[in-house]
Design a protein around this motif. Structure first.
Motif, PDB file in Angstrom:
ATOM      1  N   MET A   1       0.135   2.445  -8.544  1.00  0.00           N
ATOM      2  CA  MET A   1      -1.335   2.275  -8.516  1.00  0.00           C
ATOM      3  C   MET A   1      -1.995   3.586  -8.082  1.00  0.00           C
ATOM      4  N   SER A   2      -2.880   4.097  -8.906  1.00  0.00           N
ATOM      5  CA  SER A   2      -3.382   5.455  -8.696  1.00  0.00           C
ATOM      6  C   SER A   2      -4.258   5.594  -7.446  1.00  0.00           C
ATOM      7  N   ASP A   3      -4.973   4.517  -7.059  1.00  0.00           N
ATOM      8  CA  ASP A   3      -5.857   4.663  -5.892  1.00  0.00           C
ATOM      9  C   ASP A   3      -5.238   4.081  -4.616  1.00  0.00           C
ATOM     10  N   CYS A   4      -3.914   3.900  -4.612  1.00  0.00           N
ATOM     11  CA  CYS A   4      -3.254   3.316  -3.437  1.00  0.00           C
ATOM     12  C   CYS A   4      -2.654   4.432  -2.582  1.00  0.00           C
ATOM     13  N   ILE A   5      -3.055   4.486  -1.329  1.00  0.00           N
ATOM     14  CA  ILE A   5      -2.593   5.557  -0.432  1.00  0.00           C
ATOM     15  C   ILE A   5      -1.073   5.514  -0.246  1.00  0.00           C
ATOM     16  N   PHE A   6      -0.498   4.322  -0.179  1.00  0.00           N
ATOM     17  CA  PHE A   6       0.952   4.259   0.027  1.00  0.00           C
ATOM     18  C   PHE A   6       1.713   4.667  -1.244  1.00  0.00           C
ATOM     19  N   CYS A   7       1.162   4.367  -2.430  1.00  0.00           N
ATOM     20  CA  CYS A   7       1.778   4.885  -3.664  1.00  0.00           C
ATOM     21  C   CYS A   7       1.727   6.411  -3.668  1.00  0.00           C
ATOM     22  N   LYS A   8       0.627   6.969  -3.178  1.00  0.00           N
ATOM     23  CA  LYS A   8       0.508   8.440  -3.109  1.00  0.00           C
ATOM     24  C   LYS A   8       1.543   9.020  -2.154  1.00  0.00           C
ATOM     25  N   LYS A  45       7.922   0.410  -4.990  1.00  0.00           N
ATOM     26  CA  LYS A  45       7.161  -0.305  -6.025  1.00  0.00           C
ATOM     27  C   LYS A  45       5.871  -0.864  -5.429  1.00  0.00           C
ATOM     28  N   HIS A  46       4.771  -0.766  -6.159  1.00  0.00           N
ATOM     29  CA  HIS A  46       3.501  -1.307  -5.662  1.00  0.00           C
ATOM     30  C   HIS A  46       3.494  -2.828  -5.769  1.00  0.00           C
ATOM     31  N   ILE A  47       3.508  -3.465  -4.592  1.00  0.00           N
ATOM     32  CA  ILE A  47       3.321  -4.926  -4.503  1.00  0.00           C
ATOM     33  C   ILE A  47       2.158  -5.061  -3.531  1.00  0.00           C
ATOM     34  N   LYS A  97      -3.478  -2.305   0.748  1.00  0.00           N
ATOM     35  CA  LYS A  97      -3.015  -3.361  -0.166  1.00  0.00           C
ATOM     36  C   LYS A  97      -1.745  -2.934  -0.901  1.00  0.00           C
ATOM     37  N   HIS A  98      -0.765  -2.527  -0.131  1.00  0.00           N
ATOM     38  CA  HIS A  98       0.584  -2.205  -0.624  1.00  0.00           C
ATOM     39  C   HIS A  98       1.506  -2.753   0.459  1.00  0.00           C
ATOM     40  N   LEU A  99       2.332  -3.723   0.089  1.00  0.00           N
ATOM     41  CA  LEU A  99       3.175  -4.425   1.064  1.00  0.00           C
ATOM     42  C   LEU A  99       3.830  -3.458   2.050  1.00  0.00           C
TER      43      LEU A  99
HETATM   44 ZN    ZN Z   1       0.711   1.126  -3.774  1.00  0.00          ZN
END
Ligand code: ZN
Ligand code: 5GP
Length: 114
Positions: A1-8, A45-47, A97-99
């Motif tokens: 997810m592009s706007d998720c800080i934890f994905c970044k 993985k984004h959950i 919103k990233h588990l």
């Molecule tokens: Zn994420």
């Protein structure tokens, strides 16, 4: 997810020192620690939250607890104790919103859950 800080953080777009990393899971220090030790353990993985988990994720969640066990030993909090918290949704105050699972330790924590 592009706007998720934890994905970044997972994608290393936001440089973060990983306490633990494997192909599915990473752990790093919380930016705003609530205890002397405050580590976040997350799936790569984004959950977005616990309610988005499905049957295929059961092995991943089991592995996350294995990683928490490993980190507890590495941080030498396995004997003294620690708390694991996972917030889900608005009433629980889930901000990201990233588990993610919080590991809190390094002092006597309050005896109340809320
Ligand atoms: Zn994420
Ligand atoms: P939640 O309230 O969603 O369960 O917890 C989110 C946690 O993520 C908070 O404890 C907050 O301090 C932490 N956090 C938010 N943004 C960042 C960040 O960019 N880096 C790190 N390391 N932690 C973050």
């Amino acid at each position: 997810m592009s706007d998720c800080i934890f994905c970044k953080i997972v994608n290393k777009e936001v440089p973060t020192n990983f306490i633990y990393e494997d192909e599915e899971i990473v752990a790093f220090n919380d930016i705003n620690p609530q205890a002397p030790i405050h580590i976040l353990v997350i799936p790569k993985k984004h959950i977005s939250s616990l309610v988005e988990l499905n049957k295929n994720d059961e092995n991943l969640i089991g592995r996350i607890f294995g990683v928490i066990n490993e980190i507890a030993k590495k941080e030498k909090i396995d004997k003294s104790g620690f708390r694991v918290i996972m917030n889900c949704g608005e009433d629980a105050g889930q901000e990201v919103k990233h588990l993610h699972f919080h590991i809190l330790a390094g002092k006597k924590l309050g005896t109340k859950i809320i």
